[in-house]
Every structure is written in structure tokens, then in C-alpha cells.
Scaffold this motif. Sequence first.
Motif, PDB file in Angstrom:
ATOM      1  N   GLN A  70       4.306   4.683 -12.319  1.00  0.00           N
ATOM      2  CA  GLN A  70       5.396   4.166 -13.141  1.00  0.00           C
ATOM      3  C   GLN A  70       4.862   3.301 -14.277  1.00  0.00           C
ATOM      4  OE1 GLN A  70       8.023   1.524 -11.048  1.00  0.00           O
ATOM      5  NE2 GLN A  70       9.409   1.241 -12.786  1.00  0.00           N
ATOM      6  N   LEU A  71       3.912   2.432 -13.971  1.00  0.00           N
ATOM      7  CA  LEU A  71       3.343   1.565 -15.002  1.00  0.00           C
ATOM      8  C   LEU A  71       2.555   2.368 -16.023  1.00  0.00           C
ATOM      9  CD1 LEU A  71       2.204  -1.415 -12.749  1.00  0.00           C
ATOM     10  CD2 LEU A  71       4.130  -1.379 -14.339  1.00  0.00           C
ATOM     11  N   HIS A  72       1.794   3.331 -15.563  1.00  0.00           N
ATOM     12  CA  HIS A  72       1.014   4.147 -16.488  1.00  0.00           C
ATOM     13  C   HIS A  72       1.912   4.965 -17.410  1.00  0.00           C
ATOM     14  CE1 HIS A  72      -2.941   4.070 -13.919  1.00  0.00           C
ATOM     15  NE2 HIS A  72      -2.688   2.928 -14.534  1.00  0.00           N
ATOM     16  N   SER A  73       3.115   5.299 -16.948  1.00  0.00           N
ATOM     17  CA  SER A  73       4.030   6.064 -17.798  1.00  0.00           C
ATOM     18  C   SER A  73       4.493   5.263 -19.006  1.00  0.00           C
ATOM     19  CB  SER A  73       5.244   6.522 -16.986  1.00  0.00           C
ATOM     20  OG  SER A  73       6.110   5.444 -16.681  1.00  0.00           O
ATOM     21  N   THR A  74       4.408   3.918 -18.918  1.00  0.00           N
ATOM     22  CA  THR A  74       4.746   3.057 -20.055  1.00  0.00           C
ATOM     23  C   THR A  74       3.495   2.486 -20.722  1.00  0.00           C
ATOM     24  OG1 THR A  74       4.968   1.100 -18.633  1.00  0.00           O
ATOM     25  CG2 THR A  74       6.942   2.413 -19.004  1.00  0.00           C
ATOM     26  N   LYS A  75       2.335   3.090 -20.382  1.00  0.00           N
ATOM     27  CA  LYS A  75       1.041   2.667 -20.936  1.00  0.00           C
ATOM     28  C   LYS A  75       0.697   1.218 -20.556  1.00  0.00           C
ATOM     29  CE  LYS A  75       1.409   5.877 -24.836  1.00  0.00           C
ATOM     30  NZ  LYS A  75       0.675   6.929 -24.108  1.00  0.00           N
ATOM     31  N   THR A  76       1.157   0.810 -19.388  1.00  0.00           N
ATOM     32  CA  THR A  76       0.892  -0.525 -18.860  1.00  0.00           C
ATOM     33  C   THR A  76      -0.234  -0.448 -17.842  1.00  0.00           C
ATOM     34  OG1 THR A  76       3.222  -1.129 -19.154  1.00  0.00           O
ATOM     35  CG2 THR A  76       1.912  -2.498 -17.662  1.00  0.00           C
ATOM     36  N   THR A 103       0.819  -1.213   0.000  1.00  0.00           N
ATOM     37  CA  THR A 103       0.000   0.000   0.000  1.00  0.00           C
ATOM     38  C   THR A 103       0.857   1.269   0.000  1.00  0.00           C
ATOM     39  OG1 THR A 103      -1.779  -1.139   1.168  1.00  0.00           O
ATOM     40  CG2 THR A 103      -1.811   1.259   1.205  1.00  0.00           C
ATOM     41  N   SER A 104       1.949   1.269   0.731  1.00  0.00           N
ATOM     42  CA  SER A 104       2.753   2.483   0.876  1.00  0.00           C
ATOM     43  C   SER A 104       3.362   2.950  -0.441  1.00  0.00           C
ATOM     44  CB  SER A 104       3.855   2.263   1.915  1.00  0.00           C
ATOM     45  OG  SER A 104       4.742   1.238   1.507  1.00  0.00           O
ATOM     46  N   TYR A 105       3.635   2.035  -1.338  1.00  0.00           N
ATOM     47  CA  TYR A 105       4.253   2.418  -2.607  1.00  0.00           C
ATOM     48  C   TYR A 105       3.364   2.137  -3.818  1.00  0.00           C
ATOM     49  CZ  TYR A 105       5.489  -2.588  -2.549  1.00  0.00           C
ATOM     50  OH  TYR A 105       5.451  -3.957  -2.470  1.00  0.00           O
ATOM     51  N   LEU A 106       2.127   1.699  -3.584  1.00  0.00           N
ATOM     52  CA  LEU A 106       1.274   1.291  -4.690  1.00  0.00           C
ATOM     53  C   LEU A 106       1.034   2.427  -5.674  1.00  0.00           C
ATOM     54  CD1 LEU A 106      -0.475  -0.750  -6.141  1.00  0.00           C
ATOM     55  CD2 LEU A 106      -2.329  -0.257  -4.523  1.00  0.00           C
ATOM     56  N   SER A 107       0.707   3.616  -5.166  1.00  0.00           N
ATOM     57  CA  SER A 107       0.397   4.725  -6.071  1.00  0.00           C
ATOM     58  C   SER A 107       1.584   5.086  -6.948  1.00  0.00           C
ATOM     59  CB  SER A 107      -0.068   5.946  -5.269  1.00  0.00           C
ATOM     60  OG  SER A 107      -1.301   5.680  -4.630  1.00  0.00           O
ATOM     61  N   SER A 108       2.801   5.025  -6.395  1.00  0.00           N
ATOM     62  CA  SER A 108       3.977   5.350  -7.205  1.00  0.00           C
ATOM     63  C   SER A 108       4.234   4.280  -8.257  1.00  0.00           C
ATOM     64  CB  SER A 108       5.209   5.528  -6.313  1.00  0.00           C
ATOM     65  OG  SER A 108       5.550   4.325  -5.655  1.00  0.00           O
ATOM     66  N   VAL A 109       3.989   3.009  -7.911  1.00  0.00           N
ATOM     67  CA  VAL A 109       4.148   1.936  -8.896  1.00  0.00           C
ATOM     68  C   VAL A 109       3.114   2.082 -10.011  1.00  0.00           C
ATOM     69  CG1 VAL A 109       4.003  -0.553  -9.273  1.00  0.00           C
ATOM     70  CG2 VAL A 109       5.196   0.325  -7.274  1.00  0.00           C
ATOM     71  N   VAL A 110       1.901   2.433  -9.637  1.00  0.00           N
ATOM     72  CA  VAL A 110       0.856   2.656 -10.637  1.00  0.00           C
ATOM     73  C   VAL A 110       1.270   3.764 -11.597  1.00  0.00           C
ATOM     74  CG1 VAL A 110      -1.512   3.443 -10.994  1.00  0.00           C
ATOM     75  CG2 VAL A 110      -1.013   1.777  -9.203  1.00  0.00           C
ATOM     76  N   VAL A 128      -9.110   0.105  -5.752  1.00  0.00           N
ATOM     77  CA  VAL A 128      -9.055   0.663  -7.102  1.00  0.00           C
ATOM     78  C   VAL A 128      -9.212   2.184  -7.060  1.00  0.00           C
ATOM     79  CG1 VAL A 128     -10.269   0.753  -9.315  1.00  0.00           C
ATOM     80  CG2 VAL A 128      -9.832  -1.455  -8.217  1.00  0.00           C
ATOM     81  N   LYS A 129     -10.188   2.639  -6.294  1.00  0.00           N
ATOM     82  CA  LYS A 129     -10.481   4.078  -6.220  1.00  0.00           C
ATOM     83  C   LYS A 129      -9.334   4.854  -5.585  1.00  0.00           C
ATOM     84  CE  LYS A 129     -13.400   5.301  -3.022  1.00  0.00           C
ATOM     85  NZ  LYS A 129     -12.554   6.114  -2.096  1.00  0.00           N
ATOM     86  N   ASP A 130      -8.808   4.351  -4.480  1.00  0.00           N
ATOM     87  CA  ASP A 130      -7.818   5.114  -3.713  1.00  0.00           C
ATOM     88  C   ASP A 130      -6.464   5.210  -4.390  1.00  0.00           C
ATOM     89  OD1 ASP A 130      -9.762   5.437  -1.785  1.00  0.00           O
ATOM     90  OD2 ASP A 130      -8.973   3.865  -0.456  1.00  0.00           O
ATOM     91  N   HIS A 131      -6.142   4.245  -5.246  1.00  0.00           N
ATOM     92  CA  HIS A 131      -4.796   4.217  -5.825  1.00  0.00           C
ATOM     93  C   HIS A 131      -4.779   4.319  -7.348  1.00  0.00           C
ATOM     94  CE1 HIS A 131      -2.937   3.307  -1.943  1.00  0.00           C
ATOM     95  NE2 HIS A 131      -3.962   2.506  -1.726  1.00  0.00           N
TER      96      HIS A 131
END
Length: 363
Positions: free
Chosen positions: A74-80, A65-72, A116-119
Motif C-alpha cells: 500500500q505504501l509503495h503504491s503511493t511511492k512512500t 507481521t501478518s499484515y506487514l507485506s500488504s501495508v508495504v 527487511v528481506k522477507d517483507h
Amino acid sequence: MRVTAIALAAGTLFCAVVQADLAVFGYLPTWNRDAAAKVDYSKYTHVALAFGVPKADGSLKFDGTSYLSSVVSQLHSTKTKALVSVGGWTDSNHFSTILKSPSARSTFLNALVNLVKDHGIDGIDIDWEYPGHEGNPGNAIDPQNDTKNLLALVKDLRAQFDSRFGKGSKLITLAGSTAPFWGPKGPLSDVKDFAGPVDFFNLMNYEINGSWQPTTGPNAPLYFETNKGSQASFDSSVRAWTKAGIPSKKLLGGLAFYGHGYKASVDMTSNPKNQYVAHTGDAVGDWTYVSLRRNGILSGPTTAAGDWVRYYDSTTRTPWVFNKKTKVYVTYDDTQSLKEKRDYSANNNLGGVMVWSIDQDYD
């Protein structure tokens, strides 16, 4: 789908070039996230962080949870697409009882929606191992109702996603074994009602043979060898799920980036056409592809090192290595076997492939 939709690159197990209609879905374990720091996520269309843990009261524990938003991000930056997978082999023990309790079920459904909503994640993967029959010893099971209750849950989750985030904007994926979900008499012949609310079915076409059986044999055969080892395979899994009503485009064939090692009772180099011999019962652990490369067992993508000899089984389409001095046998997948599964997926109009797990690759 064209065979060229995915390409394999030398030096790594799976380096994908993806067309818009082809999914390459990778699982990323939270406990080994740092090992995948150099992964080029643009090669994956979907990545699921694993695992969220369902608790007995329906609440959800997720160590990332603590790093989920940052990983999301990162993934979205590569259209993943970014998902969270809940359950897994170790933490499927409460699914059955949660879905039979109105209060626990409501808590669980809300927890998934709120995650899903929070992150800002793109969906939820449910990895229940397994509805209707026991996976990890001690799991609660209800063969009469588990699969029905799972269907009701994903229908409600789909309704919640569509009403809160927009129709079809969030994903629901399910992990499945080599056979369709179970009922009281075993695998069901009709699971087509899942096809509506579920976007993809991640078929775990591995853990098919192992040291729990009396003979050696491939972890993840493309085809099984009749009357030898488990009579299940990548191919039989795809056939079973499509026969049970799931469109092939919704199936992602599982690729294992690991294998198993155990001691054979005989010298397997004396008859390398036979991958099935009695073993001593002494397992020598799971071997990820990266560990095979870094520990002097493989010197290249398809080349053994030192005292090890590599063979390729023409029936199951799988590699294996053997050490004559120690009689250790290791079954695994490499670029050759994964290419065959890639081609099978393309030629049989699957939605794509699934990888367990991203961190086990070698670069």
C-alpha cells in the motif's frame, strides 16, 4: 530547501506537498493502525510501523507481521518508503544487554536483515530510548558503552544492507532525544561517526515539559523561555545535534500531534502571557489533536470551543487552552505552531520533519 516545500491544509494538522529532497517521516503505531485508515500516505515520504520489540535473546517480536507485506505494498503504491521501527519508550529495556552479548547481537542483527528481506521493506528505524541513560524505569543502561555499541551495530547493519540489497538501497534511521546520544558524563559533544551509516535522525522534540515538572509548560516548544520550564526546545535540539557533527540535512525535526493536560493551581486567564504556573499534580491525560477536535475542546484548527480559551505563546511559539471552570490546562500543537516549525526546518536546511504519530491527526 524552500519554505513552500511543505503546505498545511485547513481541517488537518499536517497535509504535506513534498519535494523530492524533503522527507516527511511519519510513525504509525501498530496498535492504532485502523485509526489511520483514511490517511493519504502520498503526503508522507516515509512511514515507519511501530514497534518491533527486541527480546532479551536478540530475537524480534513484531505484532504486525501478518499484515506487514500488504501495508508495504500500500505504501509503495503511493511511492512512500516503508520501514519498521524497533524499540520505543516501552520496549527499549533490552538494547543495552543485547549489544553486549555476541550471540544476542548476532541474532538481533540477523532479525533486522531478515525482516527487511522477507517483507520488502525499505529500512529499519531504531528507537532506543535511550543509549547511555535511562528512559522507561528499569531499562538496562551502560553509559560507558551504549553509544559505542549502537554505532558499531549501525555500521554492521549498513554493511549487511549494502552487501545484500545494493549500496544505499536500504535505509537506517535513528530516533534521538533533544540532546545527542549520551556517554558517561552526559550528552556527547561528538557523534559525527553516526552520520555515515545513518540516513536520518528523527529528533523527538516533544515531551519537553509535562506534569512531572512543578509548573505547567509547553509539550513541544519551538524555543524555550529562559529560566522557565525545561531549557530545551526544537531549536536547541537542532543546534545540539549539528554542533555534535550531524549534518542538518540528516536531521528530521519532530512534530507532536498530541499534548498533555493537567490542573493548574490558579486561573491562568488572569495572566495569559505566562504559560508557567504551579499545578496540582493531577494529570488529566494525553490529548491527541483528533481528541481535542472531537471532544469539544477545539472547534476549529485554531479556535477553542465552549468554556475553553485558546492562547498562543509568542516566545515558545505554542498554543495552549484553558478551562476557567475546571482549571484544566492543555498544551498541544496546531496548524499555527506546526507551520512555524515547518518554516524553521526549511530555513535551517533540515532534511525534513518527523511526525508522532500519523493516527493522531484530524480529518
